[in-house]
Structures are given as structure tokens and as C-alpha cells.
Write an enzyme that holds these catalytic residues in place. Structure first.
Site, mmCIF file in Angstrom:
data_model
loop_
_atom_site.group_PDB
_atom_site.id
_atom_site.type_symbol
_atom_site.label_atom_id
_atom_site.label_comp_id
_atom_site.label_asym_id
_atom_site.label_seq_id
_atom_site.Cartn_x
_atom_site.Cartn_y
_atom_site.Cartn_z
ATOM 1 N N SER A 186 0.877 -1.179 0.000
ATOM 2 C CA SER A 186 0.000 0.000 0.000
ATOM 3 C C SER A 186 0.908 1.220 0.000
ATOM 4 O O SER A 186 2.095 1.129 0.339
ATOM 5 C CB SER A 186 -0.860 -0.027 1.271
ATOM 6 O OG SER A 186 -1.423 1.237 1.519
ATOM 7 N N TYR A 223 -2.306 -1.209 10.191
ATOM 8 C CA TYR A 223 -2.355 -1.575 8.768
ATOM 9 C C TYR A 223 -1.065 -1.132 8.075
ATOM 10 O O TYR A 223 -0.429 -1.914 7.353
ATOM 11 C CB TYR A 223 -3.574 -0.913 8.115
ATOM 12 C CG TYR A 223 -3.698 -1.131 6.624
ATOM 13 C CD1 TYR A 223 -4.237 -2.310 6.111
ATOM 14 C CD2 TYR A 223 -3.289 -0.148 5.720
ATOM 15 C CE1 TYR A 223 -4.364 -2.507 4.742
ATOM 16 C CE2 TYR A 223 -3.413 -0.333 4.347
ATOM 17 C CZ TYR A 223 -3.950 -1.507 3.862
ATOM 18 O OH TYR A 223 -4.064 -1.697 2.508
HETATM 19 N N1 NAP Z 1 -8.664 -1.124 -2.395
HETATM 20 C C1 NAP Z 1 -7.655 -0.277 -2.270
HETATM 21 O O1 NAP Z 1 -7.791 0.929 -2.526
HETATM 22 C C2 NAP Z 1 -6.306 -0.778 -1.788
HETATM 23 C C3 NAP Z 1 -5.247 0.129 -1.719
HETATM 24 C C4 NAP Z 1 -4.003 -0.313 -1.289
HETATM 25 C C5 NAP Z 1 -3.816 -1.648 -0.963
HETATM 26 N N2 NAP Z 1 -4.852 -2.522 -1.038
HETATM 27 C C6 NAP Z 1 -4.607 -3.923 -0.690
HETATM 28 O O2 NAP Z 1 -5.144 -4.748 -1.713
HETATM 29 C C7 NAP Z 1 -5.533 -6.003 -1.161
HETATM 30 C C8 NAP Z 1 -6.964 -6.295 -1.535
HETATM 31 O O3 NAP Z 1 -7.767 -5.290 -0.973
HETATM 32 P P1 NAP Z 1 -9.288 -5.045 -1.376
HETATM 33 O O4 NAP Z 1 -9.449 -3.595 -1.452
HETATM 34 O O5 NAP Z 1 -9.654 -5.916 -2.510
HETATM 35 O O6 NAP Z 1 -9.978 -5.534 -0.018
HETATM 36 P P2 NAP Z 1 -11.369 -6.227 0.267
HETATM 37 O O7 NAP Z 1 -12.364 -5.868 -0.765
HETATM 38 O O8 NAP Z 1 -11.643 -5.933 1.708
HETATM 39 O O9 NAP Z 1 -11.007 -7.760 0.112
HETATM 40 C C9 NAP Z 1 -10.133 -8.362 1.039
HETATM 41 C C10 NAP Z 1 -10.224 -9.857 0.876
HETATM 42 O O10 NAP Z 1 -9.423 -10.461 1.912
HETATM 43 C C11 NAP Z 1 -10.193 -11.466 2.533
HETATM 44 N N3 NAP Z 1 -9.822 -11.662 3.923
HETATM 45 C C12 NAP Z 1 -9.849 -10.743 4.924
HETATM 46 N N4 NAP Z 1 -9.517 -11.335 6.088
HETATM 47 C C13 NAP Z 1 -9.283 -12.640 5.808
HETATM 48 C C14 NAP Z 1 -8.951 -13.774 6.609
HETATM 49 N N5 NAP Z 1 -8.816 -13.670 7.921
HETATM 50 N N6 NAP Z 1 -8.798 -14.960 6.003
HETATM 51 C C15 NAP Z 1 -8.972 -15.100 4.683
HETATM 52 N N7 NAP Z 1 -9.318 -14.066 3.871
HETATM 53 C C16 NAP Z 1 -9.476 -12.864 4.444
HETATM 54 C C17 NAP Z 1 -11.621 -10.964 2.442
HETATM 55 O O11 NAP Z 1 -12.516 -12.016 2.640
HETATM 56 P P3 NAP Z 1 -14.078 -11.718 2.944
HETATM 57 O O12 NAP Z 1 -14.631 -11.208 1.655
HETATM 58 O O13 NAP Z 1 -14.605 -13.021 3.333
HETATM 59 O O14 NAP Z 1 -14.092 -10.694 4.031
HETATM 60 C C18 NAP Z 1 -11.644 -10.389 1.046
HETATM 61 O O15 NAP Z 1 -11.866 -11.396 0.077
HETATM 62 C C19 NAP Z 1 -5.289 -5.888 0.335
HETATM 63 O O16 NAP Z 1 -4.044 -6.463 0.660
HETATM 64 C C20 NAP Z 1 -5.255 -4.400 0.578
HETATM 65 O O17 NAP Z 1 -4.505 -4.073 1.724
HETATM 66 C C21 NAP Z 1 -6.103 -2.117 -1.443
#
Ligand code: NAP
Length: 246
Positions: A152, A165
Site C-alpha cells: 500500500s 495496517y
Molecule cells: N482497495 C484499495 O484501494 C487498496 C489500496 C491499497 C492496498 N490494497 C490492498 O489490496 C488487497 C486487496 O484489498 P481489497 O481492497 O480488494 O480488499 P477487500 O475488498 O476488503 O477484500 C479483502 C479480501 O481479503 C479477505 N480476507 C480478509 N480477512 C481474511 C482472513 N482472515 N482470512 C482469509 N481471507 C481474508 C476478504 O474475505 P471476505 O470477503 O470473506 O471478508 C476479502 O476477500 C489488500 O491487501 C489491501 O490491503 C487495497
């Protein structure tokens, strides 16, 4: 930079995607499958994983597999068992996308609860450490393997209120650099992606007031995810690359 891979760049490969039931992980699973990979969908909510599975199947991509696992409670043995299952079912593993993570709460440093700290470090750091240790023997057998971590912007530059985080993402980048250096003489390439602001549930939780329509979608940022998983990125190692460079 424009990242382009051929439509069958991942043909014959077996790729594990964590957090494959929602957001960026779901799209990455779909995109990897579209490019020929057999995708192993790991996550904690089976219903969401089944939706990803059904979409991959309906599109006619290689049949995926589901591994339900809550990374918060998972032990080293769970990851070793997972690898046995993958080896037994597919006989190989060529890539891992460490995507699942927890945001926790945006709050002042002195208000971070110990439980919140533990949960985030468990899912975002220790689970990835244990999973990586477990999959390495199988990845070493692949002729050309990839590990991609997810960082991130707050994983390389600290920012007020992003607390655990941000600390977990610094640790993720450290883990990626250490592994990349250690494995530089092997068949495994290790890198990280900083997705940048992307339209998902996690982003909406962090920025509830913003207009999500202005954000890139997970599909928009897939070229980098595909490139780093494909043979085209053989010479890239130890880098954290922005999917949305300024
Ligand atoms: N979106 C952004 O703007 C952004 C920016 C920078 C970095 N990121 C990074 O990109 C990655 C994906 O983020 P996202 O935005 O797609 O997030 P998201 O929509 O919240 O999806 C996160 C995923 O991780 C799963 N997860 C969470 N806790 C878990 C656990 N204990 N065991 C197994 N699976 C688990 C969730 O499962 P459930 O659906 O069952 O909860 C979900 O499928 C992350 O590493 C995040 O830090 C995102």
C-alpha cells in the site's frame, strides 16, 4: 508503463489467490483464469468463493478449486495441509498472490487496541509468512514461479492514523525484499504490488465520504497483476510496483 501479456500467458499454471472472494483478489482470480491458469481460490467466506468459482466456470476458463481458510486462526499445520491438498490435486504450484488483508480501524496511534493490532498482524503478516514457508517447496519444483505480495502507499511511507495496517504493509514489503534476495538465484521471482486507491469494500471503509465512481476498478489495475505473474516478468525481482503511478 504499459503491461501487456499474451492471452494464454498463464496456460498450464496453477496459481493460489488469497482473498479471492471479493475486491481485487476476486478480479485477479478471474483474470488469471482468463489467461489460462487453474486458480485456487482461498478465503474465509465460502459463499463469496463459490461466486468467484461460478463466474470462472461460466466463462469457460479452467476449472478452479476452493480452499476455505480463515487466515486469522490458521496454524502452520493448516498451511502444510493446504500444500498437501494442492500437490495431491494438481501436482504443482506456480504462483501465489498474497492479496487478503485486514484494514482494521483508522484511528490515533494511542487508541489502537491490542486485539486489533494482533488480528491485523496475524492476517497481514504472520499468515503470509507461514503460508509462504509452506508453499516454497512446491514453488521450487515449478520451472518459473512467482510470489506477489500486496502493499500500500502507507507501506513505504508512514501516515497519521493508518496505525497497524501501515505497519503490517511495511513488514510485508520487508518480507518481500528478504525473500527476493534469498531466492534471486532460483526459479522464483518475488515482488509486491501497491494497487493504489481502488473501488472495493476496503477502500470504502477507509474513505467513506469519497465518490467511489472516481476510483479505478480492480479490472483497471489487472495488467500489472498479470504481468508480474507471467513469464514476461522473469527479470523483475524484489520490487514494489505501483499499479497506479502518479
Ligand atoms: N482497495 C484499495 O484501494 C487498496 C489500496 C491499497 C492496498 N490494497 C490492498 O489490496 C488487497 C486487496 O484489498 P481489497 O481492497 O480488494 O480488499 P477487500 O475488498 O476488503 O477484500 C479483502 C479480501 O481479503 C479477505 N480476507 C480478509 N480477512 C481474511 C482472513 N482472515 N482470512 C482469509 N481471507 C481474508 C476478504 O474475505 P471476505 O470477503 O470473506 O471478508 C476479502 O476477500 C489488500 O491487501 C489491501 O490491503 C487495497
Amino acid at each position: 508503463m504499459e503491461y501487456a501479456v499474451s492471452s494464454d500467458a498463464l496456460k498450464g499454471k496453477v496459481i493460489l489467490v488469497t482473498g479471492a472472494g471479493a475486491g481485487i483478489g476476486k478480479q485477479a482470480a478471474l483474470s488469471y483464469a482468463e489467461h489460462g491458469a487453474t486458480v485456487i481460490l482461498l478465503g474465509r467466506t465460502v459463499k463469496k468463493l463459490e461466486q468467484t468459482y461460478d463466474e470462472i466456470e461460466a466463462a469457460g476458463y479452467p476449472q478452479p478449486a476452493i480452499i476455505p481458510l480463515d487466515m486469522k486462526g490458521a496454524t502452520k499445520q493448516n498451511y502444510l495441509d493446504m500444500v498437501d491438498t494442492i500437490e495431491g490435486q494438481f501436482g504443482r504450484l506456480d504462483g501465489v498472490l498474497h492479496n487478503a488483508s485486514l484494514l482494521g480501524v483508522i484511528s490515533p496511534f494511542d487508541q489502537i487496541g491490542e486485539d486489533t493490532y494482533d488480528d491485523i498482524m496475524q492476517v497481514n503478516v504472520k499468515a503470509q509468512f507461514l503460508m509462504t514457508q509452506a508453499v516454497l517447496p512446491l514453488l521450487h519444483k515449478s520451472e518459473d514461479a512467482r510470489i506477489i505480495f500486496t502493499s500500500s502507499t502507507v507501506g513505504h511511507s508512514g501516515r497519521a492514523f493508518w496505525g497497524t495496517y501501515a505497519m503490517s504493509k511495511f513488514a510485508t514489503e520487508g518480507m518481500m525484499q528478504i525473500l527476493a534476495d534469498e531466492l534471486s538465484d532460483t526459479n522464483i521471482r518475488v515482488n509486491a504490488i501497491n494497487p493504489g486507491g481502488t473501488r472495493t469494500a476496503m477502500r470504502a471503509k477507509a474513505y467513506p465520504a469519497e465518490d467511489a465512481e472516481l476510483l479505478k476498478t480492480p479490472l483497471d489495475i489487472m495488467p500489472l497483476y498479470l504481468y508480474l505473474m507471467s513469464p514476461e516478468s522473469k527479470s523483475v525481482n524484489g520490487e514494489c510496483i505501483d499499479a497506479q503511478p502518479k
